[in-house]
Design an enzyme around this catalytic site. Structure first.
Site, PDB file in Angstrom:
ATOM      1  CG  HIS A 131     -24.770  12.375  35.338  1.00 56.28           C
ATOM      2  ND1 HIS A 131     -23.819  12.458  36.381  1.00 56.28           N
ATOM      3  CD2 HIS A 131     -24.491  11.509  34.507  1.00 56.28           C
ATOM      4  CE1 HIS A 131     -22.998  11.347  36.342  1.00 56.28           C
ATOM      5  NE2 HIS A 131     -23.119  10.684  35.152  1.00 56.28           N
TER       6      HIS A 131
ATOM      7  CG  HIS B 297     -20.950   8.671  27.678  1.00 54.93           C
ATOM      8  ND1 HIS B 297     -20.202   9.748  28.098  1.00 54.93           N
ATOM      9  CD2 HIS B 297     -20.894   7.901  28.587  1.00 54.93           C
ATOM     10  CE1 HIS B 297     -20.008   9.810  29.284  1.00 54.93           C
ATOM     11  NE2 HIS B 297     -20.372   8.618  29.581  1.00 54.93           N
TER      12      HIS B 297
ATOM     13  CG  ASP C  80     -20.961   7.847  36.769  1.00 51.79           C
ATOM     14  OD1 ASP C  80     -20.200   6.929  36.060  1.00 51.79           O
ATOM     15  OD2 ASP C  80     -21.589   8.754  36.343  1.00 51.79           O
ATOM     16  CG  HIS C  81     -23.702   5.303  34.886  1.00 59.90           C
ATOM     17  ND1 HIS C  81     -24.765   5.700  34.348  1.00 59.90           N
ATOM     18  CD2 HIS C  81     -22.842   6.196  34.812  1.00 59.90           C
ATOM     19  CE1 HIS C  81     -24.809   7.158  34.021  1.00 59.90           C
ATOM     20  NE2 HIS C  81     -23.292   7.413  34.351  1.00 59.90           N
TER      21      HIS C  81
ATOM     22  CG  HIS D 182     -22.339   3.925  30.170  1.00 57.89           C
ATOM     23  ND1 HIS D 182     -23.711   4.770  30.604  1.00 57.89           N
ATOM     24  CD2 HIS D 182     -21.527   4.943  30.409  1.00 57.89           C
ATOM     25  CE1 HIS D 182     -23.251   5.922  31.188  1.00 57.89           C
ATOM     26  NE2 HIS D 182     -21.832   6.117  31.215  1.00 57.89           N
TER      27      HIS D 182
ATOM     28  CG  ASP E 265     -23.625   9.414  31.726  1.00 55.75           C
ATOM     29  OD1 ASP E 265     -24.392   9.360  32.376  1.00 55.75           O
ATOM     30  OD2 ASP E 265     -22.510   9.004  32.127  1.00 55.75           O
TER      31      ASP E 265
ATOM     32  CG  HIS F 283     -18.403   5.548  32.377  1.00 56.62           C
ATOM     33  ND1 HIS F 283     -18.690   6.732  31.535  1.00 56.62           N
ATOM     34  CD2 HIS F 283     -17.436   4.985  31.521  1.00 56.62           C
ATOM     35  CE1 HIS F 283     -17.927   6.817  30.484  1.00 56.62           C
ATOM     36  NE2 HIS F 283     -16.966   5.977  30.648  1.00 56.62           N
TER      37      HIS F 283
HETATM   38 ZN   LIG Z   1     -22.196   9.015  34.367  1.00 59.28          ZN
HETATM   39 ZN   LIG Z   2     -20.486   7.775  31.726  1.00 62.23          ZN
END
Ligand SMILES: [Zn+2]
Ligand SMILES: [Zn+2]
Length: 256
Positions: free
Chosen positions: A167, A107, A55-56, A51, A129, A53
């Site tokens: 995570h 998410h 942090d990915h 996805h 996530d 985001h």
């Molecule tokens: Zn994440």
């Molecule tokens: Zn995420």
């Protein structure tokens, strides 16, 4: 299969086949490049993204520039580099593996998961996530009904599937799970095992699906104990499965 720690609690999963490397959700490109420096002769050739985001996905430009790796990602989401768009039912071939793409909105609106069955080994699931050990992702772009349906899709995969979450949220998820289901003995035993792993500085992941079905309240929201606890906490009367799931997710959002 290696979980490469990044940021405070992310894992960037790396897989190796002969000289080829695949990474999943590289939020930090430099962390991956540094790992590759320590593995001379290996070539990053494929990046799977679950996805959008940051942090990915924030590491994508660095990695594509340094390695020319192909990027596979959700058809419905924008990433910081051009990518091959995939969605439900698509297959991605990498070495001997055939990744099956599963749409898991909730998410984010276009979140996808990747599942494959290496010969002679337990299957692998990269679920970003959506599913965490003992928990699930927050509903940023989707509804509780969508997330419940997405988790139902994942729950139907073979029970020996190794669950590679993005995570290290396991211990805090399990504290919540124990509040929901104080009498679940499998949960108590698993929490102790995870505390031991964390004390030794080790990842609690991958988990496996059969275990998650026994301990994860978000995969158990239809069980009488979880349902009763969620409704009791919300002060609500009996309601649909999606409403129970929504009450459970809201409870977790406010849980300290
Ligand atoms: Zn994440
Ligand atoms: Zn995420």
């Amino acid at each position: 299969m290696t979980p490469l720690p990044a940021f405070a609690d992310n894992y960037i999963w790396l897989l190796q086949h002969q000289q080829q490397v695949l990474v999943v959700d590289p939020g930090d490109g430099q962390a991956v490049l540094q790992w590759l420096t320590g593995e001379p002769g290996l070539q990053l050739d494929t990046i799977l993204v679950t996805h959008h985001h940051a942090d990915h996905s924030a590491g994508l430009p660095d990695l594509v520039q340094a390695t020319g790796a192909r990027v596979i990602g959700p058809a419905l989401e924008k990433l910081p580099v051009p990518h091959t768009p995939v969605g439900d039912g698509d297959n991605v071939r990498w070495g001997p593996l055939n990744w099956q793409v599963i749409d898991v909105p909730g998410h984010t609106a276009g979140h996808v998961a990747y599942w494959a069955e290496p010969e002679g080994q337990a299957p692998l699931l990269f679920c970003g996530d959506t599913l965490f050990s003992g928990g699930c992702g927050r509903l940023f772009e989707g509804t509780a009904a969508q997330m419940l349906a997405s988790l139902d899709r994942l729950a139907a995969l073979p029970a020996n599937t190794r669950v590679c979450c993005a995570h290290e949220y396991t211990l805090s998820n399990l504290r919540f799970a124990r509040t929901v289901e104080p009498d679940n003995s499998a949960l108590a035993a698993y929490e102790q095992a995870c505390m031991n792993l964390r004390q030794q500085g080790q990842a609690t992941l991958p988990s496996n699906l059969g275990l998650e079905l026994a301990i994860n309240p978000f995969l158990r929201s239809r069980s009488p104990a979880v349902r009763a606890a969620a409704l009791r906490h919300a002060g609500a009367a009996a309601s649909s499965d999606a409403e129970v799931f929504a009450r459970l997710r809201e409870w977790k959002n406010g849980f300290q």
